[in-house]
Motif scaffolding. Structure first.
Motif, PDB file in Angstrom:
ATOM      1  N   ALA A 182       0.835  -1.204   0.000  1.00 58.82           N
ATOM      2  CA  ALA A 182       0.000   0.000   0.000  1.00 58.82           C
ATOM      3  C   ALA A 182       0.867   1.250   0.000  1.00 58.82           C
ATOM      4  O   ALA A 182       0.588   2.229  -0.708  1.00 58.82           O
ATOM      5  N   VAL A 183       1.945   1.233   0.793  1.00 58.35           N
ATOM      6  CA  VAL A 183       2.868   2.370   0.836  1.00 58.35           C
ATOM      7  C   VAL A 183       3.527   2.566  -0.520  1.00 58.35           C
ATOM      8  O   VAL A 183       3.587   3.677  -1.051  1.00 58.35           O
ATOM      9  N   LEU A 184       4.025   1.463  -1.119  1.00 56.89           N
ATOM     10  CA  LEU A 184       4.693   1.535  -2.421  1.00 56.89           C
ATOM     11  C   LEU A 184       3.738   2.035  -3.498  1.00 56.89           C
ATOM     12  O   LEU A 184       4.118   2.841  -4.354  1.00 56.89           O
ATOM     13  N   ALA A 185       2.493   1.577  -3.432  1.00 64.05           N
ATOM     14  CA  ALA A 185       1.508   1.967  -4.444  1.00 64.05           C
ATOM     15  C   ALA A 185       1.256   3.468  -4.449  1.00 64.05           C
ATOM     16  O   ALA A 185       1.005   4.063  -5.495  1.00 64.05           O
ATOM     17  N   MET A 186       1.328   4.108  -3.259  1.00 64.97           N
ATOM     18  CA  MET A 186       0.991   5.522  -3.166  1.00 64.97           C
ATOM     19  C   MET A 186       2.193   6.450  -3.269  1.00 64.97           C
ATOM     20  O   MET A 186       2.036   7.669  -3.336  1.00 64.97           O
ATOM     21  N   LEU A 187       3.415   5.891  -3.285  1.00 62.96           N
ATOM     22  CA  LEU A 187       4.597   6.745  -3.388  1.00 62.96           C
ATOM     23  C   LEU A 187       4.679   7.443  -4.746  1.00 62.96           C
ATOM     24  O   LEU A 187       5.089   8.604  -4.827  1.00 62.96           O
ATOM     25  N   VAL A 188       4.290   6.752  -5.802  1.00 61.75           N
ATOM     26  CA  VAL A 188       4.388   7.343  -7.146  1.00 61.75           C
ATOM     27  C   VAL A 188       3.410   8.511  -7.310  1.00 61.75           C
ATOM     28  O   VAL A 188       3.827   9.617  -7.667  1.00 61.75           O
TER      29      VAL A 188
END
Length: 434
Positions: A182-188
């Motif tokens: 979830a964190v990785l998905a929202m970093l971009v």
């Protein structure tokens, strides 16, 4: 049926741009959606009112956070911060805007008062802004960045709640997602907001802008005229802030967090108990309008959801896309933008979007990471720029303390341009990459 969402959101947007009161604009848009869906006016109003209960928790949270923020201000600790900013940043417009963005970011994760700090911190700075000829549209963008970017990218405070809603929404519709994903998905998409902030500060609103020098700012005179030194009350204030944050993180409940902070401040006589009524009343006065806008926006969202208008819009949008992933991602994000503009809440939109997006993404072959990127970005889209969003209502409540900052043209339009466009592009890119 599928165009009900688009038409009603357009009505709300146009009325807001014409400077119709945002509450009236939302109500008229909601009634339009109801009538176009086959409901009578009476039935539309009843559905609007019944749906307002969906935001009652949020509304009560805002009012209690407003009271907590007023109590914090009562101790004079915010005066210390304001005086420090004035002493260090006078004449440094760029640094001032970056500092505002930083302080606003703390309100989402470190000191969970959300938008309640803005009517307390910003009005005392307006005179300084005017002397610096600072463009308040840049300040609005900086504040909205701090209200949105942290919860999009950082899984703590409000961010933990936002990421949790994404994970729950996917799991409830048959797709698993871990916390780290979830964190990785929202970093971009979140990095797109960083780019938008830098463009606003260093390019769009870099030039001077003059305001009416004869305007009076009563709050500024009251706060900056007093000399406040750090004392034991401020120590207990910091303890209350930490306790409020801890309770909010453990329980994921803003109401309990705010009540904990208030209880400590009254228990240790940081704020006199006899002033309790005054503080709560001021908190309601400061946050009441915003809370009521959120209630009405929730009713609008209820009409769009219960009448099947959102489902129909997604179905007609995805029905002709085939297996073209870039096009599917583009259309889904566009739908998310329209829906969130109408509802005005990222957190409230995610469950609706997840129920619609997950089946479509699974059929089209998107990975869970790409699906989460689309859901999170679609929910965040429109929050900046929406007349009914707390991310725009909050900045306006502080920047318009002297009546020289328009909610739509000085907050909503600038934040829409600088955040929704990069969010859309970076979220679309992230869905394709993942």
């Amino acid at each position: 049926m599928e165009w009900v969402v688009v038409i009603s959101v357009l009505i709300m947007t146009v009325l807001s741009l014409l400077r119709v009161n945002v509450i009236i604009a939302i109500i008229l848009a909601a009634l339009t959606a109801g009538v176009l869906s086959g409901l009578s006016l009476v039935d539309s109003i009843e559905m609007l009112v019944s749906g307002m209960g969906g935001a009652s928790n949020t509304a009560l949270s805002y009012i209690l956070l407003g009271a907590f923020a007023v109590a914090i201000s009562y101790t004079g600790i915010t005066t210390i911060l304001v005086n420090y900013l004035i002493r260090v940043l006078t004449g440094k417009k760029t640094m001032m805007l970056l500092a505002i963005a930083g302080v606003a970011s703390f309100s989402q994760n470190l000191i969970p008062v959300h938008i309640a700090f803005i009517p307390i911190l910003i009005p005392p700075l307006l005179k300084l802004f005017d002397k610096m000829r600072l463009d308040r549209r840049g300040a609005a963008v900086a504040l909205t960045f701090g209200l949105k970017a942290p919860y999009i990218m950082i899984p703590a405070g409000f961010g933990a709640i936002f990421h949790g809603i994404i994970i729950d929404g996917m799991e409830q519709n048959g797709s698993a997602l871990t916390d780290s994903e979830a964190v990785l998905a929202m970093l971009v998409p979140g990095s797109g907001m960083v780019l938008g902030l830098l463009i606003a500060i260093f390019v769009t609103y870099r030039k001077d802008r003059s305001y009416d020098e004869n305007s009076e700012n009563v709050v500024e005179e009251k706060v900056t005229s007093s000399n406040v030194s750090f004392n034991i009350k401020h120590v207990w204030t910091l303890v209350a802030i930490v306790a409020a944050l801890a309770v909010q993180l453990v329980t994921s409940n803003l109401i309990l967090g705010a009540l904990t902070g208030l209880a400590i401040m009254f228990l240790f006589i940081v704020v006199p108990f006899k002033d309790g009524d005054k503080i709560v009343t001021e908190g309601i006065g400061m946050m009441g309008t915003i809370a009521f806008v959120m209630l009405v926006a929730s009713g609008f969202g209820n009409i769009l959801s219960e009448t099947g208008s959102v489902d129909a819009l997604v179905e007609v949008s995805s029905g002709f896309l085939g297996d073209n992933k870039p096009l599917i991602a583009f259309i889904l994000l566009l739908v998310g933008l329209v829906v969130t503009l109408g509802i005005g809440s990222s957190f409230g939109t995610i469950p609706i979007i997840a129920a619609l997006f997950v089946p479509i993404c699974m059929t089209a072959g998107f990975s869970p990471l790409a699906t989460a990127t689309l859901i999170g970005t679609a929910g965040a889209l429109g929050d900046a720029g929406s007349p009914a969003s707390d991310s725009t209502l909050g900045p306006t409540s502080g920047l318009n303390a002297d009546g020289m900052h328009n909610h739509i043209w000085d907050t909503c339009v600038p934040t829409f341009i600088h955040f929704n466009i990069p969010l859309f592009l970076f979220g679309w890119l992230g869905a394709i990459i993942f």
